[in-house]
Write a protein that holds these residues in place. Structure first.
Motif, PDB file in Angstrom:
ATOM      1  N   ILE A 254       7.724   5.176   2.485  1.00 49.37           N
ATOM      2  CA  ILE A 254       6.651   5.546   1.580  1.00 49.37           C
ATOM      3  C   ILE A 254       7.255   5.815   0.210  1.00 49.37           C
ATOM      4  O   ILE A 254       8.072   6.710   0.053  1.00 49.37           O
ATOM      5  N   ARG A 255       6.876   4.986  -0.765  1.00 54.85           N
ATOM      6  CA  ARG A 255       7.347   5.149  -2.141  1.00 54.85           C
ATOM      7  C   ARG A 255       8.866   5.263  -2.201  1.00 54.85           C
ATOM      8  O   ARG A 255       9.427   6.123  -2.886  1.00 54.85           O
TER       9      ARG A 255
ATOM     10  N   PHE B 170       1.870   1.534   2.517  1.00 60.35           N
ATOM     11  CA  PHE B 170       0.647   1.004   1.939  1.00 60.35           C
ATOM     12  C   PHE B 170       0.175  -0.222   2.700  1.00 60.35           C
ATOM     13  O   PHE B 170       0.903  -1.183   2.866  1.00 60.35           O
TER      14      PHE B 170
ATOM     15  N   ASP C 237      -6.333   7.902  -3.232  1.00 64.82           N
ATOM     16  CA  ASP C 237      -5.196   7.185  -2.654  1.00 64.82           C
ATOM     17  C   ASP C 237      -3.948   7.416  -3.492  1.00 64.82           C
ATOM     18  O   ASP C 237      -3.244   6.483  -3.870  1.00 64.82           O
TER      19      ASP C 237
ATOM     20  N   ASP D  40       8.727   0.099   0.202  1.00 63.38           N
ATOM     21  CA  ASP D  40       7.444   0.557   0.735  1.00 63.38           C
ATOM     22  C   ASP D  40       6.902  -0.418   1.768  1.00 63.38           C
ATOM     23  O   ASP D  40       6.893  -1.630   1.562  1.00 63.38           O
TER      24      ASP D  40
ATOM     25  N   ASN E 237      -0.404   6.040  -2.270  1.00 67.97           N
ATOM     26  CA  ASN E 237       0.033   4.673  -2.493  1.00 67.97           C
ATOM     27  C   ASN E 237       0.012   4.252  -3.954  1.00 67.97           C
ATOM     28  O   ASN E 237       0.682   3.294  -4.324  1.00 67.97           O
TER      29      ASN E 237
END
Length: 913
Positions: free
Chosen positions: A136-137, A156, A341, A117, A344
């Motif tokens: 992302i993730r 994030f 959120d 991430d 994240n």
């Protein structure tokens, strides 16, 4: 870093395909564990509705290293109930009849997951141009435009968005007849790095307009878009600097969500539904809206009344560096503003730290009439709602008539609530056991059987109205059986048994929905700072933290330096875990409602109302427009004390520097005075006048500066001082060294009033002398009779001195009288307010100046206030003398017969004080 519990690869492998389903007597499925790898574990034969899953970086790395095997840290199936908040790793309760997708597998973990991430890398877009993608993730996003806020949301970050300067942005104007349609607004905010400016006379109406296909957002934002109002008279300055069209006295343009029409001739579609949002600032792995700004206009929802649906005004999801400011947001059944959120942090993970600077800022807004009681079996109606890992900085806002003005779900990061003004309205919950509830809220994760938060009702029978009916029926049946045993098992006995069971079962079945979602224990976010706010709300607790925040040390939740109208700490604050919250240095039993000064803050020639709460200052332009933040300051107009706390009311208001705007003076001690120019600047020396400020009065005391022109308002020029020995001194403003002895009197300063009773624009001293009204002309002459027939004390709080006529310069004396009739038999309160006047102070009988009809309201209804406050000043379209009183709904009523026409002599405030 977020707190995401992980299990080892070996543990997960051992638990592959393991799941446990327990069927409890309550009729719920409790899914204790569900660990999956490479295949579908189980599912119903109905379509999937709600499913959330997450993978950790560590798991993704393990899968790359171990022959494409997947390691899952959490799989959560979401309950169909609207208030479901499932704990990470805890049991998931799923009612029969709801569509349930228990678990899924991602199948394989290929190179799409091979990243950490926050990583970014260059890529080639579909058009062959270079781009940027981010991780992302654990998964690479699609390729987007690199840089300048045009790219994808690249992971994030609590850092500011990479937006171009204002001067580098494209500008789109929305004016009347030019782009002022839903389609025009949508198109304007779809361009990243743009400045979209709305003219003040524009209304954009979304009535009958639904979201675009496969969306629940009417107006989705792109990165680095600023949507704001502008004043076309001021134009666009260098660097695209603009002046907002929304000011303390001008509401600005309107974006209207629109209500469902009840007119059968109106065939426009109705788009209200719980999941509809007007403005969406949403970041995903594919798109970004970081750096968005919304400022300077009105956002109106379906209705200011109680709702049964849950629309949202502005929703921020997964984005950072967002600012919502100078807005009027009202009429929403869900929430005016929501901040989440999940991108994240997921929906069931509390962050384990907080940013040094919170970059979602919500400030200087008027957020009101967002109401959704429990009457529809699901309550909402929030001003600001923070959830799912989000942090929000909420400051300098005015809140009124929201069920919760600020609320947070249990998995939230937290919020800072600072220097806000919470008015008396709102908190209406509407359940049989709780009519009104707290207005600042934090949910716990769990529902506990034993509820020891002050003000909460016990959650005894679980979270189902079905079980409420069952238990109520059993209890009622036992009571009926007992009665049957007493009188015999005849027809009557069995009848009582059945009736008792039905009544109690039905009653509890109806009450259960109001208690099934207490969320009154367990984890409750990371950290909350609730500091330096003014609470005028008095119905019940102001603040309730229903669980245990995780933050410790410098991140420990804090409630400090607030001013509460409620009488003590337990009345104002309800805590589940007092050890997890630092409560200190708050002031209680201090109701600042109605404690207003009168002065022209904005320099438009019309007096304004000024409110000093003990932590911050506010003003209402003309006394008719909503409160606007002025200054963070503990100085007050009137003495305030409670327990060990005391604030001296030593502030004076007036134009002391001659620039046409109201200033504030306060006593610096030892005769030194301090000035806050415009009532907004920092305190600075105004000179050492030797005199205590509370023993002075400001006016025009120089008889060499007479002016007999009617209707002319002249500036302050002099200071009057009564010394402890009774001597009277006068000096010009700005000249503390020129005190001149002008007279003396044994009357205390508190027994003196001031006004112009000769019409020469020079201030006279007014008092009761030898049993009647008398005055000393320009503070220099001997006492002479003003009115031989009236002897009312001039120092009463209901006595006012002001000129109500347009044709002379002579002040009148007014008295506000109140008659109260509280009827025990009808449970109503009737209040009569009457302004009486002695014209020019010489009329020997009080005559009615203005009387208001009986204001009547239920005595036991806390939504109403006792009408009792009165003010005089230069209010109105033409700045002549006017009276103002506040009714039971907190609305101001003005009267000025000197206005140009009879129709203009009466008006009301546009908001509730």
């Amino acid at each position: 870093m977020r707190n995401s519990p992980e299990t080892s690869f070996e543990e997960n492998a051992a638990q592959t395909r393991q799941f446990e389903i327990l069927l409890s007597l309550s009729g719920f499925l409790e899914i204790r564990h569900c660990y999956l790898c490479s295949e579908l574990a189980t599912k119903t034969n109905q379509p999937t509705k709600d499913l959330a899953f997450t993978t950790s970086n560590r798991a993704a790395k393990q899968s790359r290293q171990n022959d494409r095997l997947c390691s899952f840290t959490r799989v959560s199936a979401v309950d169909a109930s609207p208030n479901s908040n499932l704990p990470n790793g805890g049991p998931m309760r799923l009612s029969f009849g709801y569509v349930l997708f228990l678990c899924i597998s991602l199948g394989v973990c290929d190179a799409a997951f091979a990243c950490d991430d926050g990583e970014t890398t260059t890529c080639t877009q579909n058009d062959g141009k270079p781009g940027l993608k981010g991780c992302i993730r654990g998964k690479w996003s699609s390729c987007g435009i690199a840089g300048g806020g045009n790219g994808i949301h690249t992971g994030f970050s609590w850092s500011p968005a990479n937006c171009p300067s204002e001067s580098e942005r494209s500008v789109t104007y929305i004016t009347k007849g030019n782009g002022d349609t839903p389609a025009g607004l949508r198109a304007a905010v779809k361009t990243p790095n743009s400045l979209v400016l709305i003219a003040p006379d524009v209304t954009i109406d979304f009535t009958g307009v639904g979201p675009e296909e496969n969306q629940s957002v009417l107006v989705p934002f792109q990165a680095c878009v600023t949507l704001a109002s502008f004043d076309p008279r001021k134009g666009l300055g260098p660097g695209n600097v603009f002046v907002s069209a929304r000011t303390p006295s001008r509401p600005g343009p309107l974006v209207l969500y629109g209500a469902c029409s009840t007119d059968p001739r109106d065939h426009r579609p109705c788009v209200q539904k719980d999941d509809t949002t007007l403005f969406g600032i949403i970041c995903t792995s594919e798109t970004s809206a970081d750096g968005a700004r919304i400022a300077g206009f009105r956002v109106q929802g379906p209705s200011d009344q109680d709702h049964s649906t849950g629309e949202t005004g502005i929703h921020i999801e997964g984005c950072h560096d967002i600012e919502i400011s100078n807005m009027d947001i009202h009429g929403w059944g869900g929430q005016a503003i929501s901040v989440g959120d999940q991108l994240n942090f997921g929906s069931h993970t509390i962050p384990d730290t907080k940013p040094s600077t919170i970059l979602v800022k919500i400030h200087d807004n008027y957020i009101h009439h967002n109401q959704h009681s429990s009457m529809s079996h699901h309550a909402a109606g929030y001003g600001v709602n923070a959830s799912a890992g989000a942090f929000a900085d909420i400051y300098q806002n005015v809140f009124d008539y929201n069920r919760h003005s600020i609320t947070a779900g249990w998995s939230v990061g937290g919020y800072q609530a600072r220097h806000n003004l919470f008015l008396k309205g709102g908190g209406y919950h509407g359940s049989p056991l709780e009519r009104d509830i707290h207005i600042v809220d934090v949910h716990g994760r769990d529902n506990c059987v034993v509820d020891d938060i002050p003000g909460d009702w016990p959650n005894i029978f679980g979270d189902s109205s079905f079980w409420g009916g069952i238990v109520g029926g059993l209890v009622g049946g036992l009571l009926g059986l007992g009665l049957a045993l007493l009188i015999g098992f005849g027809t009557l006995g069995f009848g009582l048994l059945i009736i008792g069971g039905l009544l109690l079962g039905g009653a509890y079945g109806g009450i259960a929905p109001s208690t099934h979602s207490l969320f009154n224990c367990g984890p409750a976010g990371f950290s909350f700072f609730i500091d330096q706010n003014a609470f005028q709300y008095k119905k019940t607790n102001d603040i309730k933290l229903r669980g245990t925040p995780a933050g410790t040390g410098t991140n420990k939740t804090r409630i400090s330096f607030n001013v509460f109208a409620r009488g003590n700490r337990d009345d104002a604050i309800g805590l589940k875990d007092a050890d997890a919250v630092d409560v200190r240095l708050n002031m209680y039993d201090t109701d600042t409602f109605g404690q207003y000064g009168v002065c022209d803050i904005d320099g438009d020639g019309v007096d304004d109302l000024v409110l000093m709460t003990g932590v911050n200052w506010w003003f209402s332009s003309g006394g008719i427009h909503p409160w606007t933040f002025l200054k963070r300051d503990i100085s007050v107009l009137q003495d305030v004390s409670h327990g060990n706390f005391a604030l001296a009311g030593d502030v004076r208001l007036g134009d002391f520097d001659g620039d046409g705007r109201c200033d504030a003076l306060r006593d610096g001690g030892g005769g030194a005075w301090l000035i806050a120019r415009g009532a907004v600047e920092d305190w600075q020396s105004f000179g050492n006048y030797l005199a205590p400020l509370r023993d002075t009065h400001f006016g025009r005391f120089n008889p060499q500066m007479r002016d007999h022109r009617p209707g002319v308002h002249l500036p302050l020029t002099d200071v009057f001082w009564r010394s402890d020995e009774g001597f009277w001194f006068v000096t010009p403003l700005g000249h503390p060294e020129l005190w001149q002895l002008v007279g003396s009197s044994s009357f205390a300063m508190s027994d003196l009033r001031f006004g112009d009773f000769t019409g020469d624009a020079v201030t006279d001293v007014f008092a009761v002398e030898e049993g009647h009204w008398a005055f000393s002309e320009s503070a220099r002459a001997q006492w002479q009779t003003l009115n031989s027939a009236i002897s009312d004390p001039v120092n009463g709080a209901n006595i006012f001195v002001a000129n109500m006529d347009a044709g002379d310069n002579i002040d009148d004396v007014l008295r506000l009288d109140r008659t109260v009739d509280s009827s025990y038999y009808t449970s109503t309160t009737k209040v009569q307010l009457t302004w009486n006047r002695s014209r020019n102070g010489v009329e020997e009988k009080w005559s009615e100046f203005k009387s208001y009809p009986l204001w009547e309201y239920p005595s036991d209804n806390p939504d109403f206030v006792m009408p009792q406050f009165g003010f005089v000043g230069y209010f109105g379209a033409q700045p002549f003398g006017a009276t103002m009183t506040i009714d039971q709904n907190r609305v101001g009523h003005f009267f000025s017969p000197a206005q140009s026409s009879p129709n203009a002599s009466e008006w009301t405030s546009e908001f509730a004080y």
